[in-house]
Scaffold this motif. Structure first.
Motif, PDB file in Angstrom:
ATOM      1  N   ILE A  17       0.841  -1.203   0.000  1.00 42.90           N
ATOM      2  CA  ILE A  17       0.000   0.000   0.000  1.00 42.90           C
ATOM      3  C   ILE A  17       0.880   1.258   0.000  1.00 42.90           C
ATOM      4  CG2 ILE A  17      -1.692   1.319   1.357  1.00 42.90           C
ATOM      5  CD1 ILE A  17      -2.722  -1.387   2.459  1.00 42.90           C
ATOM      6  N   ASP A  36      11.470   3.166   4.904  1.00 40.08           N
ATOM      7  CA  ASP A  36      11.205   1.726   5.022  1.00 40.08           C
ATOM      8  C   ASP A  36      12.480   1.055   5.481  1.00 40.08           C
ATOM      9  OD1 ASP A  36      10.465  -1.130   4.356  1.00 40.08           O
ATOM     10  OD2 ASP A  36       8.753  -0.142   3.445  1.00 40.08           O
ATOM     11  N   THR A  61      14.695   3.624   7.222  1.00 37.39           N
ATOM     12  CA  THR A  61      14.276   3.884   8.609  1.00 37.39           C
ATOM     13  C   THR A  61      13.610   2.646   9.192  1.00 37.39           C
ATOM     14  OG1 THR A  61      13.725   6.169   7.945  1.00 37.39           O
ATOM     15  CG2 THR A  61      12.825   5.423  10.052  1.00 37.39           C
ATOM     16  N   ASP A  62      14.017   2.313  10.400  1.00 29.97           N
ATOM     17  CA  ASP A  62      13.286   1.305  11.168  1.00 29.97           C
ATOM     18  C   ASP A  62      12.380   2.077  12.125  1.00 29.97           C
ATOM     19  OD1 ASP A  62      12.357  -0.540  12.951  1.00 29.97           O
ATOM     20  OD2 ASP A  62      14.301  -1.505  13.303  1.00 29.97           O
ATOM     21  N   VAL A  63      11.072   1.999  11.916  1.00 28.02           N
ATOM     22  CA  VAL A  63      10.177   2.857  12.713  1.00 28.02           C
ATOM     23  C   VAL A  63      10.097   2.432  14.182  1.00 28.02           C
ATOM     24  CG1 VAL A  63       8.757   3.605  10.748  1.00 28.02           C
ATOM     25  CG2 VAL A  63       8.037   1.611  12.105  1.00 28.02           C
ATOM     26  N   ASN A  89       2.253   4.233   7.706  1.00 25.33           N
ATOM     27  CA  ASN A  89       1.702   3.077   6.996  1.00 25.33           C
ATOM     28  C   ASN A  89       2.442   1.773   7.306  1.00 25.33           C
ATOM     29  OD1 ASN A  89       0.466   1.661   4.506  1.00 25.33           O
ATOM     30  ND2 ASN A  89       2.671   1.657   4.054  1.00 25.33           N
ATOM     31  N   ILE A 139      -2.583   4.362   8.797  1.00 23.89           N
ATOM     32  CA  ILE A 139      -3.206   3.165   8.233  1.00 23.89           C
ATOM     33  C   ILE A 139      -3.327   2.155   9.358  1.00 23.89           C
ATOM     34  CG2 ILE A 139      -3.162   1.483   6.354  1.00 23.89           C
ATOM     35  CD1 ILE A 139      -3.053   4.567   5.557  1.00 23.89           C
ATOM     36  N   THR A 140      -4.542   1.931   9.804  1.00 21.48           N
ATOM     37  CA  THR A 140      -4.769   0.969  10.881  1.00 21.48           C
ATOM     38  C   THR A 140      -5.222  -0.342  10.235  1.00 21.48           C
ATOM     39  OG1 THR A 140      -7.072   1.528  11.402  1.00 21.48           O
ATOM     40  CG2 THR A 140      -5.360   2.913  12.369  1.00 21.48           C
ATOM     41  N   TYR A 154      -1.969  -8.453  16.687  1.00 24.18           N
ATOM     42  CA  TYR A 154      -2.110  -7.444  15.624  1.00 24.18           C
ATOM     43  C   TYR A 154      -3.299  -6.530  15.945  1.00 24.18           C
ATOM     44  CZ  TYR A 154      -2.878  -5.712  10.791  1.00 24.18           C
ATOM     45  OH  TYR A 154      -3.052  -4.934   9.677  1.00 24.18           O
ATOM     46  N   LYS A 158      -3.326  -2.461  16.644  1.00 23.77           N
ATOM     47  CA  LYS A 158      -4.110  -1.528  15.818  1.00 23.77           C
ATOM     48  C   LYS A 158      -5.201  -0.835  16.650  1.00 23.77           C
ATOM     49  CE  LYS A 158      -2.084  -2.258  11.746  1.00 23.77           C
ATOM     50  NZ  LYS A 158      -1.448  -1.195  10.966  1.00 23.77           N
ATOM     51  N   PRO A 184      -8.100  -0.568   6.421  1.00 23.17           N
ATOM     52  CA  PRO A 184      -8.362  -1.496   5.308  1.00 23.17           C
ATOM     53  C   PRO A 184      -8.779  -2.878   5.814  1.00 23.17           C
ATOM     54  CG  PRO A 184      -6.109  -0.588   5.216  1.00 23.17           C
ATOM     55  CD  PRO A 184      -6.672  -0.284   6.563  1.00 23.17           C
ATOM     56  N   LEU A 185      -9.325  -3.701   4.895  1.00 21.52           N
ATOM     57  CA  LEU A 185      -9.579  -5.110   5.243  1.00 21.52           C
ATOM     58  C   LEU A 185      -8.570  -5.960   4.480  1.00 21.52           C
ATOM     59  CD1 LEU A 185     -11.171  -7.290   6.738  1.00 21.52           C
ATOM     60  CD2 LEU A 185     -12.907  -7.182   4.963  1.00 21.52           C
ATOM     61  N   VAL A 187      -6.111  -6.372   1.359  1.00 24.00           N
ATOM     62  CA  VAL A 187      -5.430  -5.734   0.219  1.00 24.00           C
ATOM     63  C   VAL A 187      -4.307  -6.679  -0.211  1.00 24.00           C
ATOM     64  CG1 VAL A 187      -4.278  -3.660  -0.630  1.00 24.00           C
ATOM     65  CG2 VAL A 187      -5.894  -3.487   1.286  1.00 24.00           C
ATOM     66  N   THR A 189      -1.116  -7.541  -0.876  1.00 20.56           N
ATOM     67  CA  THR A 189       0.270  -7.071  -0.692  1.00 20.56           C
ATOM     68  C   THR A 189       1.091  -8.218  -0.117  1.00 20.56           C
ATOM     69  OG1 THR A 189      -0.031  -6.423   1.615  1.00 20.56           O
ATOM     70  CG2 THR A 189      -0.635  -4.783  -0.046  1.00 20.56           C
ATOM     71  N   ILE A 191       1.983  -8.485   2.869  1.00 20.57           N
ATOM     72  CA  ILE A 191       1.873  -8.509   4.335  1.00 20.57           C
ATOM     73  C   ILE A 191       1.697  -9.921   4.889  1.00 20.57           C
ATOM     74  CG2 ILE A 191      -0.632  -8.091   4.522  1.00 20.57           C
ATOM     75  CD1 ILE A 191       0.212  -6.068   6.858  1.00 20.57           C
ATOM     76  N   ARG A 192       1.029 -10.776   4.139  1.00 18.46           N
ATOM     77  CA  ARG A 192       0.797 -12.132   4.662  1.00 18.46           C
ATOM     78  C   ARG A 192       2.036 -13.012   4.555  1.00 18.46           C
ATOM     79  NH1 ARG A 192      -3.277  -9.557   3.485  1.00 18.46           N
ATOM     80  NH2 ARG A 192      -5.125  -9.598   4.802  1.00 18.46           N
TER      81      ARG A 192
HETATM   82  N1  LIG Z   1      -2.761  -5.739   3.151  1.00 19.55           N
HETATM   83  C1  LIG Z   1      -3.829  -5.800   3.913  1.00 19.55           C
HETATM   84  O1  LIG Z   1      -4.722  -6.635   3.682  1.00 19.55           O
HETATM   85  C2  LIG Z   1      -3.987  -4.872   5.079  1.00 19.55           C
HETATM   86  C3  LIG Z   1      -5.193  -4.912   5.786  1.00 19.55           C
HETATM   87  C4  LIG Z   1      -5.358  -4.061   6.861  1.00 19.55           C
HETATM   88  C5  LIG Z   1      -4.368  -3.169   7.219  1.00 19.55           C
HETATM   89  N2  LIG Z   1      -3.217  -3.142   6.517  1.00 19.55           N
HETATM   90  C6  LIG Z   1      -2.176  -2.208   6.956  1.00 19.55           C
HETATM   91  O2  LIG Z   1      -1.676  -1.494   5.838  1.00 19.55           O
HETATM   92  C7  LIG Z   1      -0.339  -1.089   6.098  1.00 19.55           C
HETATM   93  C8  LIG Z   1       0.531  -1.437   4.904  1.00 19.55           C
HETATM   94  O3  LIG Z   1       0.584  -2.844   4.774  1.00 19.55           O
HETATM   95  P1  LIG Z   1       0.769  -3.609   3.395  1.00 19.55           P
HETATM   96  O4  LIG Z   1      -0.405  -4.484   3.236  1.00 19.55           O
HETATM   97  O5  LIG Z   1       1.141  -2.677   2.322  1.00 19.55           O
HETATM   98  O6  LIG Z   1       1.979  -4.576   3.803  1.00 19.55           O
HETATM   99  P2  LIG Z   1       3.446  -4.753   3.180  1.00 19.55           P
HETATM  100  O7  LIG Z   1       3.368  -4.907   1.716  1.00 19.55           O
HETATM  101  O8  LIG Z   1       4.089  -5.825   3.997  1.00 19.55           O
HETATM  102  O9  LIG Z   1       4.092  -3.336   3.490  1.00 19.55           O
HETATM  103  C9  LIG Z   1       4.448  -2.950   4.790  1.00 19.55           C
HETATM  104  C10 LIG Z   1       5.763  -2.229   4.702  1.00 19.55           C
HETATM  105  O10 LIG Z   1       6.164  -1.852   6.029  1.00 19.55           O
HETATM  106  C11 LIG Z   1       7.546  -2.118   6.123  1.00 19.55           C
HETATM  107  N3  LIG Z   1       7.993  -2.297   7.496  1.00 19.55           N
HETATM  108  C12 LIG Z   1       7.835  -3.367   8.310  1.00 19.55           C
HETATM  109  N4  LIG Z   1       8.450  -3.167   9.468  1.00 19.55           N
HETATM  110  C13 LIG Z   1       9.029  -1.938   9.392  1.00 19.55           C
HETATM  111  C14 LIG Z   1       9.819  -1.165  10.270  1.00 19.55           C
HETATM  112  N5  LIG Z   1      10.166  -1.633  11.484  1.00 19.55           N
HETATM  113  N6  LIG Z   1      10.252   0.045   9.875  1.00 19.55           N
HETATM  114  C15 LIG Z   1       9.948   0.522   8.646  1.00 19.55           C
HETATM  115  N7  LIG Z   1       9.196  -0.163   7.756  1.00 19.55           N
HETATM  116  C16 LIG Z   1       8.746  -1.382   8.130  1.00 19.55           C
HETATM  117  C17 LIG Z   1       7.730  -3.410   5.343  1.00 19.55           C
HETATM  118  O11 LIG Z   1       9.113  -3.578   5.050  1.00 19.55           O
HETATM  119  P3  LIG Z   1       9.709  -5.051   4.776  1.00 19.55           P
HETATM  120  O12 LIG Z   1       8.961  -5.577   3.586  1.00 19.55           O
HETATM  121  O13 LIG Z   1      11.144  -4.785   4.535  1.00 19.55           O
HETATM  122  O14 LIG Z   1       9.440  -5.838   6.027  1.00 19.55           O
HETATM  123  C18 LIG Z   1       6.869  -3.156   4.133  1.00 19.55           C
HETATM  124  O15 LIG Z   1       7.560  -2.495   3.101  1.00 19.55           O
HETATM  125  C19 LIG Z   1       0.080  -1.806   7.390  1.00 19.55           C
HETATM  126  O16 LIG Z   1       0.015  -0.915   8.471  1.00 19.55           O
HETATM  127  C20 LIG Z   1      -0.957  -2.889   7.543  1.00 19.55           C
HETATM  128  O17 LIG Z   1      -1.155  -3.268   8.886  1.00 19.55           O
HETATM  129  C21 LIG Z   1      -2.995  -3.964   5.447  1.00 19.55           C
END
Ligand SMILES: NC(=O)c1ccc[n+]([C@@H]2O[C@H](COP(=O)([O-])OP(=O)(O)OC[C@H]3O[C@@H](n4cnc5c(N)ncnc54)[C@H](OP(=O)(O)O)[C@@H]3O)[C@@H](O)[C@H]2O)c1
Length: 267
Positions: A17, A36, A61-63, A89, A139-140, A154, A158, A184-185, A187, A189, A191-192
């Protein structure tokens, strides 16, 4: 409202996202400080943003690290003289029943990334956001509004965001700073693939391979997030079903819990 020339800090920008948000903001002509963990992917997103017409800095950056969050904000301000919007995010997820967990330590990482990350970035950016009467966009998740099995840690991280930012919003009344929480629900990406499982490790294959049909694309999600951010809408729940569940739960909690359990089992 347009994001043209706006000075924006965006975390988790290297993929998913965050990358989609970066690209859409860049095509409006925004000035982006992209953060990131993954510096190679971050640099290629920054390059793509420049090609799309934005300005972009890649700031690894490590957040979870306070000093790195401070550095992110300082570098942004040194480059552009201020900040108009902070998009928090970056996030990590989990998939395990609580009683099956053999390495509980990842709960700390969930809180560190999902809760303390946005909190630290907000802390250091706030003086500049007050100056610009800017926006905080967080982004929660639907799990931040309603609990879900396999997601306990998780959901807790959130939910914490909603508690924190709902309180901060009241403290900031009359400052002109707007806070938008967006949940979001599903998406599509990575994340999984990065989620924590019962032993604290990550899955070896992307679970989306079997269940991506109902997910929206990162670009669709970014479009919704930017609409909400533009309006400064205080809370956006992206799924109508989750919206309904949140409204109905005070009246029929048992029914809502059963439906959520069934839906999560189907995934
Ligand atoms: N995808 C969904 O279905 C979904 C649903 C609800 C909420 N969300 C929320 O949407 C947001 C974005 O998620 P996404 O789906 O886009 O997931 P994603 O593709 O995994 O992206 C998350 C990004 O955050 C980075 N990250 C992780 N730990 C970090 C840290 N300590 N410091 C800096 N960056 C860090 C990850 O880096 P690395 O890849 O290097 O670890 C990755 O690039 C998240 O907050 C997630 O909880 C997503």
């Amino acid at each position: 409202m347009t994001f043209k020339d706006k000075r924006i800090v965006l975390t988790g920008a290297a993929g998913g996202i965050g990358e989609a948000l970066a690209r859409q903001l860049a095509s409006e002509g925004a000035r982006l400080a992209l953060a990131d963990l993954n510096s190679a992917d971050l640099e290629s997103v920054a390059e793509a943003c420049r090609r799309l017409g934005g300005e972009a800095l890649a700031i690894p950056t490590d957040v979870t690290n306070r000093d790195q969050c401070q550095r992110l904000i300082t570098m942004t301000v040194e480059t552009w003289g201020g900040i108009d919007a902070l998009f928090s995010n970056a996030g990590v997820s989990m998939w395990a029943r609580f009683e099956d967990i053999t390495d509980i330590s990842f709960f700390e990482q969930l809180m560190a990334v999902n809760y303390f990350g946005p909190l630290y970035c907000t802390y250091y950016a706030l003086p500049y956001l007050k100056e610009s009467q800017g926006r905080i966009i967080v982004i929660t998740s639907s799990s931040g509004k309603i609990g879900a099995p396999m997601h306990s840690g998780y959901a807790a991280s959130k939910h914490a965001l909603h508690g924190f930012f709902d309180s901060l919003r009241i403290e900031l009344l009359d400052t002109g700073v707007k806070i938008a929480l967006i949940a979001p629900l599903y998406v599509r990406t990575g994340i999984r693939l990065h989620r924590f499982e019962a032993d604290g490790g990550h899955p070896s294959v992307d679970p989306y391979e079997t269940s991506q049909s109902k997910s929206m694309t990162p670009a669709q999600a970014a479009g919704i997030i930017l609409r909400a951010a533009r309006r400064g809408k205080r809370e956006t729940i992206m799924s109508l079903k989750i919206k309904a569940a949140v409204k109905l739960r005070p009246f029929i909690p048992g029914v809502v819990d059963s439906v959520i359990r069934r839906k999560v089992r189907q995934r």
